[in-house]
Design a protein around this motif. Structure first.
Motif, PDB file in Angstrom:
ATOM      1  N   UNK A 362       0.828  -1.207   0.000  1.00  0.00           N
ATOM      2  CA  UNK A 362       0.000   0.000   0.000  1.00  0.00           C
ATOM      3  C   UNK A 362       0.861   1.255   0.000  1.00  0.00           C
ATOM      4  N   UNK A 363       1.915   1.248   0.829  1.00  0.00           N
ATOM      5  CA  UNK A 363       2.792   2.418   0.899  1.00  0.00           C
ATOM      6  C   UNK A 363       3.495   2.649  -0.435  1.00  0.00           C
ATOM      7  N   UNK A 364       3.996   1.582  -1.053  1.00  0.00           N
ATOM      8  CA  UNK A 364       4.684   1.721  -2.338  1.00  0.00           C
ATOM      9  C   UNK A 364       3.732   2.184  -3.433  1.00  0.00           C
ATOM     10  N   UNK A 365       2.502   1.680  -3.416  1.00  0.00           N
ATOM     11  CA  UNK A 365       1.526   2.105  -4.419  1.00  0.00           C
ATOM     12  C   UNK A 365       1.227   3.591  -4.273  1.00  0.00           C
ATOM     13  N   UNK A 366       1.064   4.040  -3.046  1.00  0.00           N
ATOM     14  CA  UNK A 366       0.809   5.462  -2.821  1.00  0.00           C
ATOM     15  C   UNK A 366       1.965   6.332  -3.282  1.00  0.00           C
ATOM     16  N   UNK A 367       3.204   5.879  -2.994  1.00  0.00           N
ATOM     17  CA  UNK A 367       4.380   6.649  -3.405  1.00  0.00           C
ATOM     18  C   UNK A 367       4.497   6.691  -4.930  1.00  0.00           C
ATOM     19  N   UNK A 368       4.263   5.556  -5.582  1.00  0.00           N
ATOM     20  CA  UNK A 368       4.370   5.513  -7.046  1.00  0.00           C
ATOM     21  C   UNK A 368       3.322   6.397  -7.702  1.00  0.00           C
ATOM     22  N   UNK A 369       2.101   6.399  -7.140  1.00  0.00           N
ATOM     23  CA  UNK A 369       1.026   7.194  -7.730  1.00  0.00           C
ATOM     24  C   UNK A 369       1.327   8.686  -7.679  1.00  0.00           C
ATOM     25  N   UNK A 370       2.146   9.119  -6.729  1.00  0.00           N
ATOM     26  CA  UNK A 370       2.520  10.527  -6.654  1.00  0.00           C
ATOM     27  C   UNK A 370       3.294  10.959  -7.900  1.00  0.00           C
ATOM     28  N   UNK A 371       4.009  10.016  -8.525  1.00  0.00           N
ATOM     29  CA  UNK A 371       4.872  10.359  -9.660  1.00  0.00           C
ATOM     30  C   UNK A 371       4.255   9.992 -11.006  1.00  0.00           C
ATOM     31  N   UNK A 372       3.555   8.834 -11.079  1.00  0.00           N
ATOM     32  CA  UNK A 372       3.081   8.379 -12.394  1.00  0.00           C
ATOM     33  C   UNK A 372       1.565   8.326 -12.496  1.00  0.00           C
ATOM     34  N   UNK A 373       0.855   8.606 -11.425  1.00  0.00           N
ATOM     35  CA  UNK A 373      -0.596   8.590 -11.464  1.00  0.00           C
ATOM     36  C   UNK A 373      -1.179   7.247 -11.057  1.00  0.00           C
ATOM     37  N   UNK A 374      -2.483   7.249 -10.814  1.00  0.00           N
ATOM     38  CA  UNK A 374      -3.157   6.060 -10.281  1.00  0.00           C
ATOM     39  C   UNK A 374      -3.203   4.932 -11.290  1.00  0.00           C
TER      40      UNK A 374
END
Length: 410
Positions: A362-374
């Motif tokens: 969950x934490x990694x998904x949230x961090x990735x979405x900050x840069x490349x979107x949902x």
């Protein structure tokens, strides 16, 4: 010969065979009570912390602390599941949970105390879950009945997420959070009473190995290690849509209704897949499809690359959830290949790792979405997750000796 004598007595089939075992019915009821207690206490505690602080961060932290201490409890306390009689461990865990929640409900408890007690619940949880899994093998044996019983407990867990949050929200409309916490104390105590009075006392599985030594034995066995990895890798990636459901619902303009549907779709698909595999497929078929399914179950996430609307996104999540039927075959390998004296430790480590890896995911998904979107994050989780699942799946196949189901030791 009478007509009654000529007619064979109908034997229960599918999941009904498991419910025909009286001790399992007790474990099932206790599991349901414990799950509802955990979920409602999480909601009540989160609301209580927000009421006391007015801080969304602190309210979210009350939830997050349910994941972090799992690793601590699962590693340091894993030996408890094998060194002491299982019934005693289960009852004590329920009593500890009841005590922690009762202290949360005391007027005047400050935030630090509430969060510390939340950590206490999370430390105990993997020990309880691992011991209960090992006890299922004692009650149902290590064959198909165990697989079906384990599947039923997972179905309860998934259904509790759907029902428990709804019940918790309704409960908080009529009682204050501290009173809701007191109600969950009752569920934990009822679970403890059921387990104490309705299950048979069995001796400890092993006494000679210390906690750290027994845990090292679990990780030193190549077959057990790869089965653990195969259990942990898919959930790490599968949580990405759940972690990002709120921002995606906002992108779609779907509102709270859309958010609720996105949160429910994956559990609904999981329950449907497990019920179908458990009730309609033979044990040998479930084992045969386990590895192909584990490699395919995340591929529907690739559809997020097309920015699907709400109906299409729900369909993708339902399909991915249904692929989780691979767990029935995996359960059979796990209970068959783990030595009995390490079973409690291994299953405690399995439970702790599962919760920890989902929190990391969950934490990694949230961090990735900050840069490349949902949508790119969810699609990427599907692609990368599928590749990562294929690696342990291939090793699982190689560690199985030809001609029988016994593993090679590495």
């Amino acid at each position: 010969m009478s007509v009654a004598q000529q007619r064979p007595v109908a034997q229960p089939t599918g999941y009904a065979r498991v419910f025909a075992v009286p001790e399992f019915r007790v474990v099932f009821a206790a599991h349901t009570l414990s799950m509802l207690g955990v979920i409602v206490s999480e909601i009540a505690l989160s609301v209580l912390v927000y009421d006391l602080t007015g801080s969304p961060l602190m309210s979210a932290l009350a939830f997050a602390l349910g994941f972090l201490p799992y690793l601590l409890g699962g590693t340091l306390l894993s030996g408890v599941a094998d060194r002491f009689p299982a019934r005693r461990v289960l009852v004590v865990c329920d009593l500890v949970c009841a005590g922690c929640v009762a202290l949360m409900a005391l007027p005047g408890a400050d935030i630090a105390v509430l969060l510390a007690l939340r950590c206490g619940l999370a430390v105990v949880s993997p020990v309880f879950a691992g011991t209960r899994m090992a006890t299922l093998a004692d009650i149902l044996g290590d064959g198909d009945l165990f697989v079906l019983g384990r599947s039923l407990l997972r179905i309860v867990a998934q259904s509790s997420l759907l029902v428990g949050y709804g019940l918790g929200g309704l409960l908080l409309t009529v009682v204050v959070p501290r009173h809701a916490l007191l109600i969950t104390v009752g569920t934990f105590l009822a679970s403890a009473a059921l387990l104490r009075l309705g299950t048979r006392r069995r001796p400890a599985r092993a006494r000679e190995a210390g906690d750290s030594q027994g845990t090292r034995q679990v990780f030193a066995d190549r077959r057990i290690l790869v089965l653990l990895l195969l259990s942990w890798v898919p959930p790490m990636f599968s949580v990405a849509p759940e972690a990002l459901a709120a921002p995606y619902a906002d992108e779609l303009g779907a509102g709270s209704t859309g958010l609720g549907l996105l949160m429910c779709a994956l559990p609904v698909g999981t329950v449907a897949g497990e019920v179908f595999a458990g009730s309609r497929l033979r044990p040998v078929t479930r084992e045969r499809i386990a590895l192909p399914l584990v490699c395919l179950t995340l591929l529907p996430y690739l559809g997020y690359a097309l920015h699907p609307g709400l109906p299409a996104a729900l369909l993708l999540l339902l399909l991915s959830g249904a692929g989780s039927a691979y767990t029935l075959g995996l359960d059979q390998w796990f209970v068959r290949d783990v030595p009995q004296e390490l079973r409690g430790r291994a299953m405690t480590v399995l439970s702790a790792g599962m919760m920890t890896i989902q929190g990391v995911g969950m934490a990694l998904a949230g961090a990735a979405a900050e840069f490349v979107g949902v949508t790119a994050t969810v699609a990427g989780a599907g692609a990368l997750g599928a590749v990562c699942c294929c690696v342990p799946a291939a090793v699982v196949r190689r560690t199985e000796a030809p001609g029988d189901r016994r593993p090679r030791r590495g």
